[in-house]
Design an enzyme around this catalytic site. Structure first.
Site, PDB file in Angstrom:
ATOM      1  N   GLU A   1      -5.730   3.422   0.397  1.00  0.00           N
ATOM      2  CA  GLU A   1      -4.318   3.711   0.147  1.00  0.00           C
ATOM      3  C   GLU A   1      -4.123   4.826  -0.876  1.00  0.00           C
ATOM      4  O   GLU A   1      -3.224   5.663  -0.737  1.00  0.00           O
ATOM      5  CB  GLU A   1      -3.598   2.438  -0.322  1.00  0.00           C
ATOM      6  CG  GLU A   1      -3.545   1.322   0.717  1.00  0.00           C
ATOM      7  CD  GLU A   1      -4.856   0.529   0.854  1.00  0.00           C
ATOM      8  OE1 GLU A   1      -5.763   0.717   0.003  1.00  0.00           O
ATOM      9  OE2 GLU A   1      -4.976  -0.283   1.787  1.00  0.00           O
TER      10      GLU A   1
ATOM     11  N   PHE B   1       0.109  -3.102  -1.130  1.00  0.00           N
ATOM     12  CA  PHE B   1      -0.797  -1.947  -1.139  1.00  0.00           C
ATOM     13  C   PHE B   1       0.001  -0.641  -1.221  1.00  0.00           C
ATOM     14  O   PHE B   1      -0.530   0.384  -1.635  1.00  0.00           O
ATOM     15  CB  PHE B   1      -1.702  -1.976   0.099  1.00  0.00           C
ATOM     16  CG  PHE B   1      -2.280  -3.347   0.362  1.00  0.00           C
ATOM     17  CD1 PHE B   1      -2.799  -4.103  -0.687  1.00  0.00           C
ATOM     18  CD2 PHE B   1      -2.281  -3.903   1.628  1.00  0.00           C
ATOM     19  CE1 PHE B   1      -3.299  -5.371  -0.470  1.00  0.00           C
ATOM     20  CE2 PHE B   1      -2.788  -5.176   1.860  1.00  0.00           C
ATOM     21  CZ  PHE B   1      -3.293  -5.918   0.807  1.00  0.00           C
TER      22      PHE B   1
ATOM     23  N   ARG C   1       8.440  -7.048   8.779  1.00  0.00           N
ATOM     24  CA  ARG C   1       8.081  -6.593  10.132  1.00  0.00           C
ATOM     25  C   ARG C   1       8.856  -7.367  11.203  1.00  0.00           C
ATOM     26  O   ARG C   1       9.085  -6.884  12.293  1.00  0.00           O
ATOM     27  CB  ARG C   1       6.583  -6.780  10.375  1.00  0.00           C
ATOM     28  CG  ARG C   1       5.742  -5.667   9.808  1.00  0.00           C
ATOM     29  CD  ARG C   1       4.302  -5.867  10.147  1.00  0.00           C
ATOM     30  NE  ARG C   1       3.717  -7.008   9.474  1.00  0.00           N
ATOM     31  CZ  ARG C   1       2.643  -7.669   9.903  1.00  0.00           C
ATOM     32  NH1 ARG C   1       2.060  -7.328  11.033  1.00  0.00           N
ATOM     33  NH2 ARG C   1       2.157  -8.690   9.217  1.00  0.00           N
TER      34      ARG C   1
END
Lengths: 319, 281
Positions: free
Chosen positions: A63, A88, A172
Site C-alpha cells: 500500500e 490499509f 462494499r
C-alpha cells in the site's frame, strides 16, 4: 431533495457502483488512472484490470508503494484513484498519504472500503474506527462518507477531480437507501433530511438510515428531530452545524467510527468554539473492532437505532 | 567520452562542491556528508546526461531527478544554482526562515526540484509513479532516482524496486549512493545491506557497481540503454567524498563547524580544482 428512505436496503451495492463507474471514468478520460493493492476482486474491478493493465494497475500487497506511485502519477499529470480496505488505506500508508500526497501538493483519491463495523467477518484487524481521525489530521484533506450509491454517484467524479488528498470511506455492500437517483450534492455541504425543533441528529454513511429511523421513533414520543446527512466530514459544513445547533439547542452525532477524532469531534470542535451546545454521541467508545455479523457488531459497539433514540432523549431539554 | 569532456565534468563536480560548502558555511551547519557524496553524480547528470531547460523548469519532457535521500538537497540546490535555475546568492538562504531552500527537497518551494522527499523511502515510489506517468504519456523523459544505502533500510524502497522491475518501468534509473555510513554510524554496524548488486539483480534489475567519484564510469552507466530490465547503479562511495577532512570525520551526516573550518574545506576543493584545470588533455 427527494428522500426516499423507507428502511429498505439500497438496490445497488457500493461494489456494483465502483465496479462500473471506476472503469467508466477510466474509459472517458486518459488522465484518470486506478491503482489497487491486490483487492480488485473485492470491488469488482479485476476483470477491467486484466483487460487494461496500464489503466488499472495492480500494485500487489504494497500500500505504501501504491500511494507513492499514485503521487508520482499525480505529478506527471494523472488523477489517480487508489483502493484498498479502509485500515490499509489509512493506517498502513499514512505517512505516504501525508507527505508524498498532501504535503507535496499531489492529488490522490483514496478509497477505503468496509469502514467500521461493515468490515464484519474480516474482524478487528480489518475494522477501522480511526480512519476518519487520521485523515482529519491531514491539512487540506477531504473526507467523504456517503449514505448510499445515489449520493456517491452524484459526487464521485467531483471527488476524483478535486485537488488534494481525498478519502472516500465506503461499505462494499449496500447501506439503507436514502436518496432518489439523480439528486445533486455538493462536497462540503450537509443535507437536511428531516426538520425538527427539539434536537439535531448529525449522521454520516452507514448510520444515516438509522438516524432517520430514530427520528421517526422520536416523533412518536413527541420529540421533533432534525436529521442532517453530513456526508462530507472534512471540510465540515460549519454553517449548517451552527444554524441547527442554535435552532434546536441539542445535538447528537452518529457515526460508524471511534468518538475520538471522527464526526463527534469535528462537530464538537465547531460548537465548543462558536456555539456551546448540549451534545450526545453515538459512536464507538475507544475500542478495537472484533469479528461478527454487522447487526451483532452494531449492537456490540452501540450503533443501533435504539442507541440514537436514547442519545437524543438524553440531550433534549424538556419543558 | 573524450578527455576534455571528462575534465569538464570533474571541474563541474568541484564547482558543485565549492558552492555546496559555501551554502552550508552561510548557515554554519548542514547535511554535508551525504551531499558531498553525490556531487560527482550530479555533475554527470546535469553536466552531460540529462535534458532540461533552466528557463522552463517544468517542461514536461525534461528528464527528472528524485533524491529520495532528501537531506542531500543542499547538493542539488548548488547544482541547480550553478546551472541557472535560480541566482547563486539564494544559496545563502539555506534553512533560513521563509527560505525556498529547506533542509529536505521540496518541489513546491525550490525551482528545479522535481519531487518532495525527506521521509526516507518515499522518493522511490514517487519516482516510479513519475516515470510510469511519463511513459504512459509517451514522453521521452527518464527519471534518475538517488537512494541512500542507509535509506534502503526502509521497506518501501524494496516495494518500489519490485514494482519497477515487474512492470518494466525502464525509463527509471535507480542509483544507490553506497557511502557506507548512516546517521548513527557505519551501515555495516547499524543494519548491513549485504550485497546490493546481487539484491537488485535478484529483484530483476540489470545492476552495476561503479566508483562514485568516477565521472566516466558514471556516464557510461547512466547512458546505457536498458533492454529488458531496468538499470540499478550501485555507487561505491565514501560519505563526505571529495573533502578529506569530512571523509575522515566519522559522524559527518550533519556537521556544525566554524567558518574557518568551512573555509579550510573550501580551500581544499579549490586546490583540487586548480590541479584539475591544469591537467593537459
Amino acid at each position: 431533495m427527494k428522500v426516499i428512505y423507507d428502511g429498505s436496503a439500497d438496490s445497488r451495492t457500493f461494489k456494483e457502483f465502483l465496479s462500473t463507474d471506476i472503469p467508466k471514468l477510466l474509459d472517458e478520460n486518459p488522465d484518470y488512472i486506478y491503482l489497487d493493492a491486490d483487492l480488485m476482486s473485492c470491488i469488482g474491478t479485476a476483470k477491467y484490470g486484466k483487460a487494461h493493465p496500464d489503466r488499472a494497475i495492480n500494485c500487489g500487497i504494497a500500500e505504501a508503494n501504491m500511494v507513492g506511485i499514485a503521487c508520482g502519477l499525480s505529478a506527471a499529470g494523472f488523477k489517480p484513484i487508489c483502493h484498498t480496505f479502509g485500515p490499509f488505506a489509512s493506517r498502513r500508508c499514512y505517512d505516504q498519504v501525508f507527505l508524498s500526497g498532501a504535503y507535496a501538493h499531489n492529488s490522490i483519491t483514496m478509497i477505503g472500503s468496509d469502514p467500521g463495523v461493515t468490515a464484519a467477518m474480516n474482524g478487528g484487524t480489518h475494522m477501522p474506527f480511526e480512519d476518519v481521525a487520521l485523515y482529519r489530521a491531514i491539512p487540506g484533506a477531504t473526507i467523504v462518507d456517503p449514505a448510499d450509491t445515489a449520493q456517491l454517484a452524484a459526487i464521485f467524479q467531483d471527488l476524483v477531480d478535486r485537488e488534494g488528498v481525498k478519502y472516500l470511506r465506503v461499505n462494499r455492500k449496500s447501506n439503507d437507501r436514502v436518496y432518489a437517483d439523480g439528486e445533486k450534492f455538493e462536497i462540503g455541504k450537509g443535507v437536511v433530511l428531516r426538520e425538527g425543533a427539539d434536537v439535531t441528529i448529525i449522521a454520516s454513511g452507514f448510520m444515516v438510515g438509522r438516524a432517520i429511523k430514530a427520528a421517526d421513533l422520536l416523533k412518536k414520543q413527541g420529540i421533533d428531530a432534525t436529521v442532517i446527512d453530513m456526508f462530507t466530514i472534512k471540510p465540515l459544513d460549519e454553517e449548517l452545524v451552527l444554524k441547527y445547533a442554535e435552532k434546536t439547542g441539542a445535538v447528537v452525532t452518529v457515526e460508524n467510527h471511534n468518538a475520538i477524532g471522527g464526526l463527534y469531534s469535528a462537530v464538537a470542535d465547531v460548537l465548543a468554539a462558536k456555539c456551546p451546545t448540549r451534545m450526545a454521541r453515538v459512536a464507538v467508545e475507544d475500542e478495537f473492532g472484533e469479528v461478527g455479523p454487522v447487526d451483532y457488531l452494531a449492537e456490540r459497539f452501540g450503533l443501533t437505532t435504539e442507541h440514537i433514540v436514547e442519545a437524543a432523549e438524553s440531550v433534549v431539554v424538556r419543558e | 567520452m573524450n578527455n576534455q569532456e571528462k575534465k569538464d565534468l570533474r571541474i563541474f563536480a568541484a564547482q558543485i562542491r565549492i558552492a555546496l560548502l559555501e551554502e552550508l558555511k552561510a548557515r554554519g551547519f548542514g547535511h554535508v556528508g551525504g551531499s558531498l557524496s553525490i556531487c560527482d553524480l550530479l555533475a554527470v547528470l546535469y553536466g552531460k546526461v540529462m535534458n532540461y531547460k533552466p528557463e522552463d523548469p517544468k517542461w514536461a519532457d525534461r528528464d527528472k531527478v528524485v533524491s529520495s535521500k532528501g537531506h542531500a538537497g543542499p547538493a542539488l540546490y548548488a547544482t541547480l544554482a550553478l546551472k541557472g535555475f535560480f541566482p547563486m546568492d539564494e544559496l545563502k538562504t539555506l534553512n533560513r526562515p521563509g527560505t525556498n531552500l529547506p533542509s529536505h527537497c521540496d518541489k513546491n518551494k525550490t525551482i528545479g526540484i522535481d519531487c518532495t522527499t525527506g521521509s526516507l523511502g518515499q522518493g522511490t515510489s514517487q519516482a516510479v509513479g513519475m516515470a510510469l506517468g511519463d511513459k504512459l504519456k509517451g514522453r521521452p523523459s527518464r527519471t534518475f532516482l538517488i537512494v541512500g544505502d542507509g535509506e534502503i533500510d526502509e521497506g518501501q524502497c524494496w516495494e518500489a524496486a519490485m514494482f519497477t522491475a515487474a512492470k518494466k518501468v525502464n525509463n527509471l534509473v535507480w542509483i544507490v549512493d553506497d557511502n557506507k555510513r548512516q546517521l548513527d554510524g557505519p551501515t555495516a554496524e547499524i543494519l548491513p545491506t549485504f550485497d546490493l548488486r546481487a539484491k537488485f539483480e535478484a529483484f530483476g534489475f540489470d545492476a552495476v557497481r561503479v566508483p562514485g567519484n568516477d565521472v566516466e564510469a558514471l556516464y557510461e552507466a547512466l547512458t546505457k540503454t536498458p533492454e529488458d530490465k531496468p538499470i540499478a547503479i550501485i555507487m561505491d562511495n565514501v560519505k563526505g567524498s571529495g573533502v578529506k577532512a569530512v571523509e575522515d570525520t566519522p559522524a559527518n551526516h550533519s556537521m556544525t563547524v566554524n567558518a574557518e573550518t568551512w573555509d579550510s574545506y573550501i580551500a581544499a576543493v579549490k586546490a583540487d580544482l586548480e590541479t584539475i584545470e591544469k591537467e593537459v588533455v
